[in-house]
Design a protein around this motif. Structure first.
Motif, PDB file in Angstrom:
ATOM      1  N   ALA A  94       0.867  -1.219  -0.102  1.00 37.39           N
ATOM      2  CA  ALA A  94      -0.144   0.092   0.102  1.00 37.39           C
ATOM      3  C   ALA A  94       0.674   1.426   0.081  1.00 37.39           C
ATOM      4  O   ALA A  94       0.112   2.360  -0.657  1.00 37.39           O
ATOM      5  CB  ALA A  94      -1.026   0.156   1.108  1.00 37.39           C
ATOM      6  N   VAL A  95       2.072   1.203   0.588  1.00 36.78           N
ATOM      7  CA  VAL A  95       2.812   2.369   0.697  1.00 36.78           C
ATOM      8  C   VAL A  95       3.817   2.321  -0.461  1.00 36.78           C
ATOM      9  O   VAL A  95       4.863   3.316  -0.505  1.00 36.78           O
ATOM     10  CB  VAL A  95       3.587   2.626   2.023  1.00 36.78           C
ATOM     11  CG1 VAL A  95       2.419   2.790   3.039  1.00 36.78           C
ATOM     12  CG2 VAL A  95       4.577   1.593   2.446  1.00 36.78           C
ATOM     13  N   ARG A 142      11.698   3.722  -1.077  1.00 41.65           N
ATOM     14  CA  ARG A 142      10.886   4.829  -0.836  1.00 41.65           C
ATOM     15  C   ARG A 142       9.534   4.775  -0.651  1.00 41.65           C
ATOM     16  O   ARG A 142       8.757   3.967  -1.549  1.00 41.65           O
ATOM     17  CB  ARG A 142      10.934   5.652  -2.258  1.00 41.65           C
ATOM     18  CG  ARG A 142      10.647   7.144  -1.983  1.00 41.65           C
ATOM     19  CD  ARG A 142      10.636   7.969  -3.280  1.00 41.65           C
ATOM     20  NE  ARG A 142       9.600   7.621  -4.317  1.00 41.65           N
ATOM     21  CZ  ARG A 142       9.855   7.074  -5.537  1.00 41.65           C
ATOM     22  NH1 ARG A 142      11.224   6.512  -5.603  1.00 41.65           N
ATOM     23  NH2 ARG A 142       8.986   6.773  -6.327  1.00 41.65           N
ATOM     24  N   ALA A 143       8.880   5.177   0.376  1.00 39.93           N
ATOM     25  CA  ALA A 143       7.432   5.052   0.735  1.00 39.93           C
ATOM     26  C   ALA A 143       6.595   6.243   0.461  1.00 39.93           C
ATOM     27  O   ALA A 143       7.185   7.387   0.282  1.00 39.93           O
ATOM     28  CB  ALA A 143       7.338   4.649   2.545  1.00 39.93           C
ATOM     29  N   SER A 144       5.204   6.080  -0.137  1.00 41.06           N
ATOM     30  CA  SER A 144       4.503   6.764  -0.391  1.00 41.06           C
ATOM     31  C   SER A 144       2.968   6.704   0.151  1.00 41.06           C
ATOM     32  O   SER A 144       2.565   5.766   0.282  1.00 41.06           O
ATOM     33  CB  SER A 144       4.595   7.257  -2.045  1.00 41.06           C
ATOM     34  OG  SER A 144       3.585   8.261  -2.334  1.00 41.06           O
ATOM     35  N   LEU A 145       2.221   7.769   0.162  1.00 43.13           N
ATOM     36  CA  LEU A 145       0.926   7.637   0.483  1.00 43.13           C
ATOM     37  C   LEU A 145      -0.082   8.109  -0.701  1.00 43.13           C
ATOM     38  O   LEU A 145      -1.366   8.544  -0.379  1.00 43.13           O
ATOM     39  CB  LEU A 145       0.456   8.699   1.691  1.00 43.13           C
ATOM     40  CG  LEU A 145       1.253   8.242   3.003  1.00 43.13           C
ATOM     41  CD1 LEU A 145       0.744   9.227   4.172  1.00 43.13           C
ATOM     42  CD2 LEU A 145       0.920   7.023   3.684  1.00 43.13           C
ATOM     43  N   GLU A 146       0.518   7.871  -1.963  1.00 46.05           N
ATOM     44  CA  GLU A 146      -0.327   8.263  -3.126  1.00 46.05           C
ATOM     45  C   GLU A 146      -1.397   7.216  -3.251  1.00 46.05           C
ATOM     46  O   GLU A 146      -2.553   7.839  -3.760  1.00 46.05           O
ATOM     47  CB  GLU A 146       0.548   8.244  -4.292  1.00 46.05           C
ATOM     48  CG  GLU A 146       1.300   6.875  -4.450  1.00 46.05           C
ATOM     49  CD  GLU A 146       2.293   6.974  -5.755  1.00 46.05           C
ATOM     50  OE1 GLU A 146       1.996   6.100  -6.692  1.00 46.05           O
ATOM     51  OE2 GLU A 146       2.965   7.867  -6.033  1.00 46.05           O
ATOM     52  N   HIS A 147      -1.304   6.182  -2.734  1.00 45.87           N
ATOM     53  CA  HIS A 147      -2.134   5.176  -2.938  1.00 45.87           C
ATOM     54  C   HIS A 147      -3.343   5.547  -2.245  1.00 45.87           C
ATOM     55  O   HIS A 147      -4.725   5.291  -2.689  1.00 45.87           O
ATOM     56  CB  HIS A 147      -1.981   3.696  -3.139  1.00 45.87           C
ATOM     57  CG  HIS A 147      -0.623   3.308  -3.859  1.00 45.87           C
ATOM     58  ND1 HIS A 147      -0.853   3.540  -5.155  1.00 45.87           N
ATOM     59  CD2 HIS A 147       0.287   2.753  -3.399  1.00 45.87           C
ATOM     60  CE1 HIS A 147      -0.043   2.887  -5.741  1.00 45.87           C
ATOM     61  NE2 HIS A 147       1.061   2.604  -4.804  1.00 45.87           N
ATOM     62  N   PHE A 148      -3.153   6.004  -0.996  1.00 47.29           N
ATOM     63  CA  PHE A 148      -4.271   6.192   0.104  1.00 47.29           C
ATOM     64  C   PHE A 148      -4.946   7.568  -0.355  1.00 47.29           C
ATOM     65  O   PHE A 148      -6.014   7.660  -0.210  1.00 47.29           O
ATOM     66  CB  PHE A 148      -3.644   6.550   1.381  1.00 47.29           C
ATOM     67  CG  PHE A 148      -3.195   5.083   2.123  1.00 47.29           C
ATOM     68  CD1 PHE A 148      -4.124   4.391   2.710  1.00 47.29           C
ATOM     69  CD2 PHE A 148      -1.986   4.553   1.815  1.00 47.29           C
ATOM     70  CE1 PHE A 148      -3.701   3.358   3.192  1.00 47.29           C
ATOM     71  CE2 PHE A 148      -1.205   3.440   2.431  1.00 47.29           C
ATOM     72  CZ  PHE A 148      -2.132   2.797   3.350  1.00 47.29           C
ATOM     73  N   ASP A 149      -4.061   8.448  -0.800  1.00 52.53           N
ATOM     74  CA  ASP A 149      -4.784   9.866  -1.309  1.00 52.53           C
ATOM     75  C   ASP A 149      -5.517   9.395  -2.506  1.00 52.53           C
ATOM     76  O   ASP A 149      -6.664  10.042  -2.657  1.00 52.53           O
ATOM     77  CB  ASP A 149      -3.525  10.623  -1.742  1.00 52.53           C
ATOM     78  CG  ASP A 149      -4.181  11.943  -2.445  1.00 52.53           C
ATOM     79  OD1 ASP A 149      -4.627  12.911  -1.717  1.00 52.53           O
ATOM     80  OD2 ASP A 149      -3.812  12.155  -3.812  1.00 52.53           O
ATOM     81  N   PHE A 191      -2.744  -2.825  -7.850  1.00 55.99           N
ATOM     82  CA  PHE A 191      -2.526  -3.594  -6.530  1.00 55.99           C
ATOM     83  C   PHE A 191      -2.328  -2.571  -5.346  1.00 55.99           C
ATOM     84  O   PHE A 191      -2.716  -2.767  -4.262  1.00 55.99           O
ATOM     85  CB  PHE A 191      -1.210  -4.292  -6.619  1.00 55.99           C
ATOM     86  CG  PHE A 191      -1.305  -5.660  -7.205  1.00 55.99           C
ATOM     87  CD1 PHE A 191      -2.280  -6.760  -6.818  1.00 55.99           C
ATOM     88  CD2 PHE A 191      -1.038  -6.034  -8.561  1.00 55.99           C
ATOM     89  CE1 PHE A 191      -2.683  -7.966  -7.574  1.00 55.99           C
ATOM     90  CE2 PHE A 191      -1.207  -7.231  -9.194  1.00 55.99           C
ATOM     91  CZ  PHE A 191      -1.960  -8.122  -8.862  1.00 55.99           C
ATOM     92  N   GLY A 192      -1.486  -1.355  -5.709  1.00 53.41           N
ATOM     93  CA  GLY A 192      -1.378  -0.357  -4.611  1.00 53.41           C
ATOM     94  C   GLY A 192      -2.538   0.047  -4.102  1.00 53.41           C
ATOM     95  O   GLY A 192      -2.733   0.285  -2.913  1.00 53.41           O
ATOM     96  N   GLN A 193      -3.597   0.288  -4.827  1.00 51.42           N
ATOM     97  CA  GLN A 193      -4.784   1.127  -4.586  1.00 51.42           C
ATOM     98  C   GLN A 193      -5.676   0.139  -3.830  1.00 51.42           C
ATOM     99  O   GLN A 193      -6.382   0.437  -2.870  1.00 51.42           O
ATOM    100  CB  GLN A 193      -5.362   1.799  -5.924  1.00 51.42           C
ATOM    101  CG  GLN A 193      -4.609   2.949  -6.216  1.00 51.42           C
ATOM    102  CD  GLN A 193      -5.245   3.084  -7.886  1.00 51.42           C
ATOM    103  OE1 GLN A 193      -6.144   2.858  -8.287  1.00 51.42           O
ATOM    104  NE2 GLN A 193      -4.373   4.035  -8.467  1.00 51.42           N
ATOM    105  N   MET A 194      -5.699  -1.034  -4.426  1.00 57.57           N
ATOM    106  CA  MET A 194      -6.407  -2.038  -3.745  1.00 57.57           C
ATOM    107  C   MET A 194      -5.943  -2.286  -2.256  1.00 57.57           C
ATOM    108  O   MET A 194      -6.709  -2.587  -1.487  1.00 57.57           O
ATOM    109  CB  MET A 194      -6.223  -3.463  -4.532  1.00 57.57           C
ATOM    110  CG  MET A 194      -7.290  -4.445  -3.922  1.00 57.57           C
ATOM    111  SD  MET A 194      -7.034  -6.158  -4.928  1.00 57.57           S
ATOM    112  CE  MET A 194      -7.872  -5.625  -6.476  1.00 57.57           C
ATOM    113  N   MET A 195      -4.469  -2.590  -2.262  1.00 57.14           N
ATOM    114  CA  MET A 195      -3.946  -2.839  -0.975  1.00 57.14           C
ATOM    115  C   MET A 195      -4.355  -1.546   0.145  1.00 57.14           C
ATOM    116  O   MET A 195      -4.745  -1.716   1.313  1.00 57.14           O
ATOM    117  CB  MET A 195      -2.535  -3.106  -0.750  1.00 57.14           C
ATOM    118  CG  MET A 195      -2.268  -4.406  -1.674  1.00 57.14           C
ATOM    119  SD  MET A 195      -3.098  -5.593  -1.141  1.00 57.14           S
ATOM    120  CE  MET A 195      -2.768  -6.867  -2.494  1.00 57.14           C
ATOM    121  N   ALA A 196      -4.245  -0.316  -0.459  1.00 56.39           N
ATOM    122  CA  ALA A 196      -4.584   0.817   0.546  1.00 56.39           C
ATOM    123  C   ALA A 196      -6.013   0.913   1.074  1.00 56.39           C
ATOM    124  O   ALA A 196      -6.234   1.257   2.007  1.00 56.39           O
ATOM    125  CB  ALA A 196      -4.312   2.233  -0.442  1.00 56.39           C
ATOM    126  N   ALA A 197      -6.933   0.465  -0.009  1.00 56.62           N
ATOM    127  CA  ALA A 197      -8.128   0.495   0.365  1.00 56.62           C
ATOM    128  C   ALA A 197      -8.354  -0.783   1.464  1.00 56.62           C
ATOM    129  O   ALA A 197      -9.459  -0.796   2.287  1.00 56.62           O
ATOM    130  CB  ALA A 197      -9.136   0.153  -0.595  1.00 56.62           C
TER     131      ALA A 197
END
Length: 277
Positions: free
Chosen positions: A34-35, A52-59, A241-247
């Protein structure tokens, strides 16, 4: 002689730690993906943590997708189902525990029978029943279906707690002038708070994660729950996958908070009756 118990305790604790690590690793990997930014998801290969971690998927999930709507729908359906089922199960469980009436064992057998059928076999009949009533593509229809499927098990769960409470308490209250319902409400219910918490937790979790009926009975995104909403991140040619895992991470929050609130009673409820003396 002392070394053997120490080795056994050490091995026991290591086994517990290994089990905890095994159980929590999927959640850790969920958070890790997710990050992870999109440009690193496939280029870095398998790593324990991204460079490198990011919160772009959560956003994206919170601001540019319909996930907040799915989240709200799941809260409404799961919360309503948990409350309704717990109330019905408390009343019916008390009746099965305290009263003998004609057809009681046939009723119990019928409730057990409802738990034997595969859910996929019941989708078409339920859709046929709800469609003329206008309850398909409706949160109300989902609450009704979830309630119907969770009441039997929740009833047996509550009955086991009522069976563990001596009838002498109610009889003493009724001798003092209380009615059966007053004795139930003021004496028995407070003693079954652990059972009520366990029932609430079980039903809430079952409704929160249910996919089959929400997928078959809901046709519009506006009424979809979050398990169905996760499928919106799967397109014809790719999977976000990133957006799905963030959700998925966000979807864990209310369930965790719910269990933290009822943890005190839940532990008592799950261990009640384990030791008799």
């Amino acid at each position: 002689m002392r070394a053997k118990p120490i080795l056994l305790v050490t091995a026991h604790r290591l086994a517990i730690l290994a089990y905890i690590a095994f159980a929590l690793f999927p959640l850790y990997w969920l958070l890790k993906v997710a990050v992870t930014p999109n440009d690193l998801l496939y280029s870095e290969g398998i790593r324990l943590w991204p460079s490198r971690a990011s919160l772009e998927h959560f956003d994206f999930v919170l601001r540019h997708s319909a996930f907040p709507v799915f989240f709200r729908n799941s809260l409404i359906v799961s919360g309503s189902t948990a409350v309704i089922v717990t109330i019905l199960a408390s009343l019916s469980g008390y009746a099965l525990s305290r009263f003998n009436f004609r057809g009681k064992y046939w009723l119990v057998a019928l409730m057990l029978l409802t738990q034997m059928f595969p859910l996929v076999m019941l989708v078409a009949p339920i859709f046929k029943i709800l469609s003329p009533l206008g309850l398909t593509n409706s949160l109300t229809g989902l609450v009704i279906v979830y309630t119907a499927f969770n009441v039997p098990f929740a009833t047996f769960l509550m009955q086991s707690f009522f069976d563990g409470i001596p009838k002498d308490l109610e009889e003493a209250a009724m001798i003092d002038g209380a009615t059966q319902f007053v004795a139930f409400r003021q004496i028995i219910l407070p003693l079954t708070l652990p059972g009520i918490a366990a029932t609430l937790g079980f039903v809430f979790t079952a409704a929160w994660s249910e996919l089959l009926f929400s997928l078959m009975l809901i046709s519009g995104n506006y009424q979809a729950t979050f398990p169905v909403g996760l499928l919106s991140f799967v397109s014809k040619f790719s999977v976000d996958f990133g957006q799905m895992m963030a959700a998925g991470v966000l979807a864990l929050i209310p369930a965790c908070l719910f269990f933290l609130l009822i943890q005190r009673y839940l532990v008592q409820g799950l261990t009640a009756g384990a030791v008799k003396g």
